[in-house]
Scaffold this motif. Structure first.
Motif, mmCIF file in Angstrom:
data_model
loop_
_atom_site.group_PDB
_atom_site.id
_atom_site.type_symbol
_atom_site.label_atom_id
_atom_site.label_comp_id
_atom_site.label_asym_id
_atom_site.label_seq_id
_atom_site.Cartn_x
_atom_site.Cartn_y
_atom_site.Cartn_z
ATOM 1 N N UNK A 153 0.809 -1.222 0.000
ATOM 2 C CA UNK A 153 0.000 0.000 0.000
ATOM 3 C C UNK A 153 0.845 1.276 0.000
ATOM 4 N N UNK A 154 2.155 1.162 -0.033
ATOM 5 C CA UNK A 154 3.025 2.333 0.051
ATOM 6 C C UNK A 154 3.612 2.673 -1.319
ATOM 7 N N UNK A 155 3.522 3.956 -1.680
ATOM 8 C CA UNK A 155 4.077 4.416 -2.947
ATOM 9 C C UNK A 155 5.414 5.096 -2.715
ATOM 10 N N UNK A 156 6.392 4.759 -3.549
ATOM 11 C CA UNK A 156 7.702 5.392 -3.499
ATOM 12 C C UNK A 156 7.990 5.937 -4.889
ATOM 13 N N UNK A 157 8.136 7.264 -4.973
ATOM 14 C CA UNK A 157 8.372 7.917 -6.262
ATOM 15 C C UNK A 157 9.803 8.431 -6.330
ATOM 16 N N UNK A 158 10.346 8.406 -7.530
ATOM 17 C CA UNK A 158 11.681 8.953 -7.735
ATOM 18 C C UNK A 158 11.591 10.470 -7.905
ATOM 19 N N UNK A 159 12.717 11.109 -7.763
ATOM 20 C CA UNK A 159 12.804 12.546 -8.019
ATOM 21 C C UNK A 159 13.194 12.769 -9.475
ATOM 22 N N UNK A 160 14.181 11.995 -9.923
ATOM 23 C CA UNK A 160 14.671 12.119 -11.290
ATOM 24 C C UNK A 160 13.804 11.347 -12.276
ATOM 25 N N UNK A 161 13.984 11.684 -13.545
ATOM 26 C CA UNK A 161 13.216 11.054 -14.603
ATOM 27 C C UNK A 161 14.092 10.132 -15.434
ATOM 28 N N UNK A 162 13.470 9.062 -15.936
ATOM 29 C CA UNK A 162 14.127 8.138 -16.855
ATOM 30 C C UNK A 162 13.158 7.870 -18.009
ATOM 31 N N UNK A 163 13.637 7.303 -19.119
ATOM 32 C CA UNK A 163 12.727 7.010 -20.243
ATOM 33 C C UNK A 163 11.605 6.054 -19.846
ATOM 34 N N UNK A 164 10.429 6.292 -20.396
ATOM 35 C CA UNK A 164 9.262 5.469 -20.086
ATOM 36 C C UNK A 164 9.482 4.024 -20.518
ATOM 37 N N UNK A 165 10.200 3.810 -21.630
ATOM 38 C CA UNK A 165 10.478 2.449 -22.088
ATOM 39 C C UNK A 165 11.261 1.668 -21.028
ATOM 40 N N UNK A 166 12.171 2.332 -20.339
ATOM 41 C CA UNK A 166 12.958 1.685 -19.282
ATOM 42 C C UNK A 166 12.054 1.335 -18.097
ATOM 43 N N UNK A 167 11.127 2.217 -17.758
ATOM 44 C CA UNK A 167 10.186 1.945 -16.666
ATOM 45 C C UNK A 167 9.325 0.727 -17.003
ATOM 46 N N UNK A 168 8.869 0.643 -18.247
ATOM 47 C CA UNK A 168 8.069 -0.509 -18.676
ATOM 48 C C UNK A 168 8.903 -1.777 -18.600
ATOM 49 N N UNK A 169 10.170 -1.691 -19.012
ATOM 50 C CA UNK A 169 11.069 -2.853 -18.936
ATOM 51 C C UNK A 169 11.277 -3.291 -17.482
ATOM 52 N N UNK A 170 11.449 -2.337 -16.582
ATOM 53 C CA UNK A 170 11.621 -2.659 -15.158
ATOM 54 C C UNK A 170 10.365 -3.351 -14.626
ATOM 55 N N UNK A 171 9.198 -2.812 -14.954
ATOM 56 C CA UNK A 171 7.951 -3.424 -14.515
ATOM 57 C C UNK A 171 7.783 -4.835 -15.030
ATOM 58 N N UNK A 172 8.126 -5.064 -16.291
ATOM 59 C CA UNK A 172 8.033 -6.404 -16.861
ATOM 60 C C UNK A 172 8.997 -7.363 -16.198
ATOM 61 N N UNK A 173 10.207 -6.899 -15.873
ATOM 62 C CA UNK A 173 11.178 -7.743 -15.193
ATOM 63 C C UNK A 173 10.705 -8.126 -13.793
ATOM 64 N N UNK A 174 10.101 -7.181 -13.086
ATOM 65 C CA UNK A 174 9.636 -7.460 -11.726
ATOM 66 C C UNK A 174 8.382 -8.330 -11.710
ATOM 67 N N UNK A 175 7.589 -8.286 -12.760
ATOM 68 C CA UNK A 175 6.366 -9.095 -12.814
ATOM 69 C C UNK A 175 6.642 -10.529 -13.234
ATOM 70 N N UNK A 176 7.811 -10.801 -13.812
ATOM 71 C CA UNK A 176 8.142 -12.171 -14.239
ATOM 72 C C UNK A 176 8.540 -13.049 -13.090
#
Length: 176
Positions: A153-176
């Motif tokens: 239930x806890x959200x942790x947001x970054x301060x800096x920005x990275x490409x959205x494609x990299x965020x999608x890749x990270x999410x896919x890696x964590x969901x596998x």
């Protein structure tokens, strides 16, 4: 193992996931000004402490002024280090999430959290978007975003920005 190293972020995917997001570097002229101000305050305090301590003794008000001056000088050094070397570090293991701010000389705001479920989101036009929806960016549009990890239930947001494609890749890696 996949390692991606760009100027603004470093992503290392092996048995765990390590993401470092670098802070946008400030102008060198501004950084030199901040560092010179910190050094000047520190040296002025040392010199006045020595000179006044020898001649008149040290009063309580003077000690309080020195403490405030040292705190201001320390804050300016920290500000310099963050703008010169600062980065956010996120490490995701099986059920542990670690985040901290790296100032090169020291680490700050270290948090280690245990989680049962993790989701990854990105921010698009001020709204958190699920990675499954994806995004189509035109050439003129900025395709960078902050990353948001939702641990139970806890959200942790970054301060800096990275490409959205990299965020999608990270999410896919964590969901596998």
């Amino acid at each position: 193992m996949e390692t991606i190293d760009k100027q603004q972020y470093t992503l290392n995917i092996s048995s765990n996931l390590e993401l470092s997001i670098c802070v946008n570097k400030s102008n060198n002229f501004v950084l030199i000004g901040i560092l010179c101000m910190a050094i000047a305050i520190f040296l002025a305090l040392i010199v006045s402490f020595v000179l006044l301590g020898i001649k008149e003794g040290i009063s309580f008000g003077f000690i309080i002024s020195c403490i405030v001056g040292f705190l201001c000088s320390g804050y300016l050094v920290r500000l310099y280090l963050w703008n010169k070397y600062g980065k956010e570090v996120f490490i995701v293991n099986k059920n542990d999430f670690v985040m901290y701010y790296d100032y090169k000389l020291f680490k700050d705001s270290y948090r280690k959290l245990h989680f049962n479920s993790i989701q990854v989101y990105f921010e698009y036009n001020g709204v958190l978007m699920d990675i499954s929806k994806g995004i189509c960016c035109s050439r003129d549009e900025k395709c960078n975003s902050i990353i948001c990890f939702k641990l139970d239930d806890e959200e942790i947001k970054s301060i800096g920005e990275i490409p959205i494609e990299v965020i999608i890749n990270i999410g896919n890696q964590l969901n596998d």
